[in-house]
Design a protein around this motif. Sequence first.
Motif, short mmCIF file in Angstrom:
data_model
loop_
_atom_site.label_atom_id
_atom_site.label_comp_id
_atom_site.label_asym_id
_atom_site.label_seq_id
_atom_site.Cartn_x
_atom_site.Cartn_y
_atom_site.Cartn_z
N ILE A 155 -1.14 -8.54 1.31
CA ILE A 155 0.32 -8.60 1.31
C ILE A 155 0.86 -7.23 1.72
CG2 ILE A 155 2.43 -8.96 -0.01
CD1 ILE A 155 0.89 -10.78 -1.90
N HIS A 156 1.61 -7.22 2.85
CA HIS A 156 2.28 -6.00 3.29
C HIS A 156 3.76 -6.17 2.99
CE1 HIS A 156 -1.41 -4.90 5.37
NE2 HIS A 156 -0.84 -3.76 5.73
N TRP A 157 4.20 -5.46 1.96
CA TRP A 157 5.59 -5.64 1.50
C TRP A 157 6.13 -4.27 1.12
CZ3 TRP A 157 7.83 -7.40 -3.75
CH2 TRP A 157 9.13 -7.86 -3.57
N PHE A 167 -5.02 -3.19 -5.12
CA PHE A 167 -3.97 -2.39 -4.48
C PHE A 167 -4.44 -1.86 -3.12
CE2 PHE A 167 -2.44 -1.37 -8.94
CZ PHE A 167 -1.25 -2.04 -8.80
N TYR A 168 -3.52 -1.91 -2.18
CA TYR A 168 -3.64 -1.15 -0.92
C TYR A 168 -2.92 0.18 -1.18
CZ TYR A 168 -2.08 0.26 3.81
OH TYR A 168 -1.79 0.97 4.97
N TYR A 169 -3.46 1.29 -0.67
CA TYR A 169 -2.80 2.58 -0.84
C TYR A 169 -3.04 3.42 0.43
CZ TYR A 169 -1.11 6.89 -3.03
OH TYR A 169 -0.39 8.02 -3.32
N LEU A 177 -9.52 -1.08 -4.62
CA LEU A 177 -8.57 -0.09 -4.12
C LEU A 177 -8.80 -0.04 -2.61
CD1 LEU A 177 -6.97 2.56 -3.66
CD2 LEU A 177 -6.52 1.56 -5.86
N TRP A 178 -7.81 -0.52 -1.87
CA TRP A 178 -7.95 -0.69 -0.41
C TRP A 178 -7.23 0.49 0.26
CZ3 TRP A 178 -6.92 -1.59 4.65
CH2 TRP A 178 -7.71 -2.53 5.34
N PHE A 179 -7.94 1.57 0.53
CA PHE A 179 -7.31 2.73 1.17
C PHE A 179 -7.09 2.45 2.65
CE2 PHE A 179 -6.86 5.82 -2.07
CZ PHE A 179 -7.89 5.62 -2.97
N ASN A 210 -14.05 1.34 2.92
CA ASN A 210 -14.57 2.54 3.61
C ASN A 210 -13.46 3.42 4.17
OD1 ASN A 210 -13.74 0.84 5.69
ND2 ASN A 210 -15.51 1.21 6.99
N ARG A 211 -12.19 2.97 4.05
CA ARG A 211 -11.11 3.80 4.58
C ARG A 211 -10.71 4.91 3.61
NH1 ARG A 211 -7.49 -0.31 8.35
NH2 ARG A 211 -9.21 -1.67 8.93
N VAL A 212 -11.46 5.04 2.52
CA VAL A 212 -11.27 6.20 1.63
C VAL A 212 -11.89 7.44 2.30
CG1 VAL A 212 -13.46 5.93 0.39
CG2 VAL A 212 -11.50 6.99 -0.77
O1 FHN Z 1 -1.57 1.32 10.17
C1 FHN Z 1 -2.04 0.30 9.30
C2 FHN Z 1 -1.30 -0.98 9.50
O2 FHN Z 1 0.06 -0.79 9.28
C3 FHN Z 1 -1.85 -2.04 8.55
O3 FHN Z 1 -1.65 -1.63 7.20
C4 FHN Z 1 -3.35 -2.22 8.83
C5 FHN Z 1 -3.92 -3.22 7.85
O4 FHN Z 1 -5.30 -3.06 7.81
N1 FHN Z 1 -4.03 -0.93 8.66
C6 FHN Z 1 -3.56 0.13 9.50
C7 FHN Z 1 -3.94 -0.06 10.94
O5 FHN Z 1 -5.36 -0.02 11.05
#
Ligand code: FHN
Length: 682
Positions: free
Chosen positions: A44-46, A154-156, A207-209, A240-242
């Motif tokens: 969810i992107h909000w 959470f996405y952060y 935790l989704w960085f 892995n985006r941490v």
């Molecule tokens: O820049 C972000 C984008 O806005 C979105 O959140 C995606 C979702 O995985 N991630 C980045 C782009 O790789």
Amino acid sequence: MKRPLILILFSFCLISRLAAQKETAAQHDTRMQWWSEARFGMFIHWGLYAVPAGTWDGKTGYGEWIRTSAQIPLETYNKFQPQFNPAGFNADEWVKAARDAGMKYIVITSKHHDGFCMFDTKQTDFNIMKTPFQRDPMKELAAACQKYGIRFCFYYSIMDWHHPDYLPRREWEKNRPVGDADYEKYVAYMKAGLKELLTQYGNIGVLWFDGEWEPTWNQAQGLDLYNYVRSLQPSIIINNRVGAGRLDMEGMTKQGMFGGDFGTPEQQIPLTGLPGSYWETCMTMNDHWGYNNNDKNFKSSKEIIRMLADIASKGGNYLLNVGPTALGTFPRESIERLKEIGKWMEFNSESIYGTKASPFTSTPWGRCTMKTTKGGFRLYLHVFDWPGNNQLLVGGCLNKVNKAFILSDKKHLVLKTGRINDAITIDLPVNPPDTINTVVVIDLKGEPDFTNPPEIVTDFSCLVDTLKVTLSSSRPNVQIRFLVSDTVRQVDTGGVFYKEPFYLYRGCYVNARCFRDGKPVSRTSSRLFIQKIPTVARAVSDLKPGLAYRYFEGEWDKMPNFKKLQQWYFGVVDTITLAPKKRNENFALYFFGYVKVPKRALYRFTLSSDDGSKLFLDGLLSINNDGLHSMQEKSLEQGLNAGYHAIKVEYFQRTGSTDLRLYIEGPGIPKTLIKKEMLFHD
Ligand code: FHN
């Protein structure tokens, strides 16, 4: 705080930090188990970006990046905060929609790149509590997830376009000087916010960085943040985006780099499974993560259901996105698709949850997932294309059949099965119960005994004069037989035994199959090789080294028509490079001249760029890598006669990272950036 308590707390943090670094593979698998079995989650992107809903200054193509893409100054963007009042938000409705679609976890943006915090934080006033809404939706969602048995995650975003200590600034933000920005203070701010998220919202699953790609973030910081988060919730899972080792949108981690707990392919599904890796494809339902009220390009529920099966058949998870409105509601199109996916999952979720990747390298009729059972194993055959003769062939499996039935058939009516050589046959009803994806279950005895067709290995996928072919199989005690033909052919008793690589001298099909004791044990694999006529070299003379270039500035979402642009600079470069650029954003270039190839042969050109690029060879568009995208590469194989061939490379950059690379490979030339010795101009 009394001394003993401080000591206990300190010891706990120390142990947890050490634990994050000393976890065994088995312990890691245990921690990952709920997530790996879940297979399907909701993204969810909000955030504040839902207020403009994708439109700014008459343009309608924006999403959650609107602040940067539309170059909205901070003080202007901040004005969305007092407008944000999602009165229609109902956490129970959201969570039930996810649950009823068969999703097992929800990952929601607690803070995206714009820096707006969607939770009650004491670290900044740039948060949801300081809006007319004055409620904490994260708290309400945490409670609803608890109620309905959904893991809350959470996405952060590490990147933060709002916080005064975050660096770098946006290049276009000329009126926002770095001042006394201190990145270490920003890291402390991040940790304070993460501590609130990880101590005030219950058990957090993931935790989704994100936003880790800017030069101010590095591996060491990533590992420290990983350990910090794990010290607060030791069983949490972190993507892995941490770290700083992600391979762009392909999403997996570069060899030897720290990769958190799972890889994150974005908007794409790996071509094959990734054995030994945990990974999750994240994907939008339309073309935007954040809400865009003009974007009606939603994927059909058929596409989504088949992608879910495809991803599960490769051993991955599917994180499907919803971008809610500023009112706090899901778009109607999203709700419709979630309901349709839920109908399919109601009868077929067993073929997704807790399954392992397919044992087959390919299944022409659809996809396959599997589970181990007592004394054998179960295959879930996701049939997309119903066989015309109503008989399904499952090739390359020598196990004995227990029974077969259609998963959605409540009576589990047993289907007639048989065998033709290596293939199990399953007699199906005339019409598929589900035209999108009918799951046929087959229970088999003993240890899996699968043999995939031989691999047909070549350096190129077509030829000019000749092409070397190598055949291989990973299976013990098999012999490969093959035959070359003008059409696809089954290899039965015909063909020859493969002993060593051989050469093709014309276009044809190579057909190959595995045998054991004279009997076929795999399907036949067939591959077409096309013979290409090499293009004629140009009769040119008096050429000078290097390529000519033309440089332009402007804002584009795709390759501009250069003929209509005012040229800013021109000159000559040794090779394909962005050195002529005068700034990092909103510019375009094209290079032109000749490439000299040493011999008549097939060559592969690979064009990689962020943002868009195009390659023209001998005046023809050969590679179209146009569009706004991160680093992605496209290739082409081209037959060329020895000598000079006209070459032109076009490129444009909007915002963000920027890069352009042209590789060449050919006879005696391993894949390499095109060398200056090969480039000339009039
Ligand atoms: O820049 C972000 C984008 O806005 C979105 O959140 C995606 C979702 O995985 N991630 C980045 C782009 O790789």
